[in-house]
Design an enzyme around this catalytic site. Structure first.
Site, PDB file in Angstrom:
ATOM      1  N   SER A 211      57.221  -2.434 -17.832  1.00 35.55           N
ATOM      2  CA  SER A 211      56.556  -1.138 -17.824  1.00 35.55           C
ATOM      3  C   SER A 211      55.294  -1.143 -16.960  1.00 35.55           C
ATOM      4  O   SER A 211      55.349  -1.460 -15.771  1.00 35.55           O
ATOM      5  CB  SER A 211      56.255  -0.721 -19.270  1.00 35.55           C
ATOM      6  OG  SER A 211      55.903   0.638 -19.344  1.00 35.55           O
ATOM      7  N   ASP A 377      65.219   6.269 -19.677  1.00 31.03           N
ATOM      8  CA  ASP A 377      65.292   5.209 -20.687  1.00 31.03           C
ATOM      9  C   ASP A 377      64.668   5.629 -22.013  1.00 31.03           C
ATOM     10  O   ASP A 377      64.354   4.800 -22.860  1.00 31.03           O
ATOM     11  CB  ASP A 377      64.645   3.920 -20.166  1.00 31.03           C
ATOM     12  CG  ASP A 377      63.147   4.038 -19.916  1.00 31.03           C
ATOM     13  OD1 ASP A 377      62.533   5.052 -20.330  1.00 31.03           O
ATOM     14  OD2 ASP A 377      62.568   3.118 -19.312  1.00 31.03           O
ATOM     15  N   HIS A 410      63.551   2.031 -23.189  1.00 30.20           N
ATOM     16  CA  HIS A 410      62.362   1.472 -22.540  1.00 30.20           C
ATOM     17  C   HIS A 410      61.884   0.202 -23.233  1.00 30.20           C
ATOM     18  O   HIS A 410      61.549  -0.787 -22.577  1.00 30.20           O
ATOM     19  CB  HIS A 410      61.255   2.525 -22.553  1.00 30.20           C
ATOM     20  CG  HIS A 410      60.085   2.196 -21.688  1.00 30.20           C
ATOM     21  ND1 HIS A 410      60.119   2.267 -20.319  1.00 30.20           N
ATOM     22  CD2 HIS A 410      58.833   1.785 -22.001  1.00 30.20           C
ATOM     23  CE1 HIS A 410      58.945   1.920 -19.821  1.00 30.20           C
ATOM     24  NE2 HIS A 410      58.146   1.620 -20.820  1.00 30.20           N
TER      25      HIS A 410
END
Length: 443
Positions: A211, A377, A410
């Site tokens: 991320s 996601d 995610h």
């Protein structure tokens, strides 16, 4: 971990289900040979953060003055994550201690007065395996990934497996603007890469970033000379990197985002979320989202795209975020330089992801009255996950591999069995020197 729309709410949701475990077949790459060191770079909210209160701290209540009752040596205590912040009176204490303030004169961000923060065990994976070491089953973050690298790829903590935690509230700034906290982290990361390489026979490192960590890793590479990159970084592997931001961030800024967790006051969390420099970094970028309408406000009779985020910030009542966003943050999203090293991007797809929001006549604080979803996601839109790096695939000098993981979220990318198998495959291929350029998505 999910992008941090709500620091408190995010972990509450994670605590509702135990971290999944994964067993992968033992690989052959680590069979006695020296491996390329791996450095894990977490996303926002992906490592423990400690705090200490000084005499300058002005608590908003008696509870904030005395909490926590037990503190470590020197008065340090774990600020993120501690489950006590879910208790309503203590949520406000948590929020006021997590707040950042933009200093106009210094053109930089700083902690709240009287609050000092630090990350512990830099270089180790300990603070990013679990957000609370006392609740390992409930707050696992990178533990499944780190354990898989140890068991299936032959890595060992402290020998060729390292962690690079950071104060995830801070971001970086465009050239010409100071960024004391973010720049200091890049320097620590650079030194960690160099020491990891030196400790492993000069083998260049694999940067494995989740991320927001992917954005930091890209900036490290972009701000380093080509000879340094060639000598010290074998490959950048990103997991769910939000290259072009996320529409969900606009919900976070508009009304706060508790992810549906009860008893959490969205307005308290919202103010803390707005203050985070890294959250500004993750707003949708014009380069990716263009003029597409992302938010509609019936109260203001106005629509917002990534190209008028400054007006959006004004209308939600966050005038203080306009100038730092315009001058410091937006240019970072507009310039996405080639990393200058081989890159593999793993992205989750096929998960409902916020694509547009409509706020009604009652205004932003009441929350959206309509939410439309698209591909992504679950946190980052597909356009952001793969769109910005499309140009890299056209560059003869840039090696790029994109791996899609259908149905992987995610945060799930750090625990999902198929995702972990792909990561081991990639790391094995790097160590066996069999990686190449595979662009696995067509546009």
């Amino acid at each position: 971990m999910e992008r941090r729309p709500s620091l408190v709410a995010m972990v509450v949701v994670a605590m509702l289900s135990l971290s999944s475990c994964c067993c992968c077949a033992s690989s052959s790459a680590g069979g006695g040979q020296q491996l390329h060191p791996v450095i894990l770079i977490p996303g926002s909210g992906g490592n423990q953060l400690e705090a200490k209160l000084t005499e300058e701290y002005s608590p908003s209540s008696l509870a904030c003055r005395v909490w926590p009752l037990v503190r470590g040596r020197g008065g340090w205590f774990r600020l993120w994550f501690d489950p006590s912040v879910l208790v309503a009176p203590l949520t406000r204490c948590f929020a006021e201690r997590m707040m950042l303030y933009y200093d106009i004169a210094a053109d930089d961000y700083r902690n709240a007065p009287g609050v000092e923060t630090r990350v512990s065990d830099f270089g180790s994976t300990s603070s990013l395996r679990y957000l609370d070491p006392n609740l390992k089953l409930l707050t696992g973050y990178m533990d499944a990934l780190a354990s898989t690298l140890e068991k299936a790829a032959g890595y060992e903590e402290g020998r060729d497996l390292f962690g690079a935690p950071y104060d995830f509230r801070y971001g970086l700034a465009a050239p010409g603007h100071p960024s004391q906290a973010g720049s200091a982290y890049l320097e620590r990361l650079r030194l960690l890469v160099e020491s990891a390489c030196a400790a492993n026979g000069g083998k260049p490192a694999i940067l494995l970033a989740h991320s927001l960590g992917g954005l930091y890793a890209l900036q490290l590479l972009a701000r380093s000379p080509a000879p340094w990159r060639a000598a010290h970084v074998k490959r950048l592997v990103t997991l769910s990197a939000p290259w072009g931001g996320s529409v969900q961030e606009m919900l976070t800024f508009a009304s706060g985002n508790t992810l549906g967790v009860p008893f959490v006051d969205a307005s308290i969390i919202r103010d803390e979320q707005r203050s985070s420099e890294s959250n500004l970094w993750l707003l949708p970028t014009p380069k990716v989202f263009g003029n597409t309408t992302l938010v509609v406000s019936e109260f203001h009779n106005r629509s917002y795209s990534a190209k008028n985020v400054t007006q959006f910030l004004r209308d939600i009542g966050f005038e203080g975020g306009v100038e730092p966003y315009r001058a410091r943050i937006r240019p970072l999203g507009e310039a996405l330089p080639e990393p200058g090293v081989p890159v593999t991007c793993l992205v989750g797809t096929g998960v409902d992801t916020v694509e547009s929001l409509v706020f009604g006549k009652e205004g932003f604080e009441a929350g959206p009255v309509k939410v439309a979803y698209g591909d992504g996601d679950g946190t980052v839109n597909l356009a952001s996950l793969v769109g910005p790096i499309k140009a890299w695939a056209d560059s003869p000098a840039q090696v790029l591999e994109v791996v899609e993981l259908p149905g992987v979220s995610h945060s799930g990318i750090l625990k999902d069995k198929s995702a972990l198998q792909q990561i081991v495959r990639i790391v094995d291929a790097i160590n066996l020197n069999t990686t190449g350029s595979n662009y696995l998505r067509s546009f």
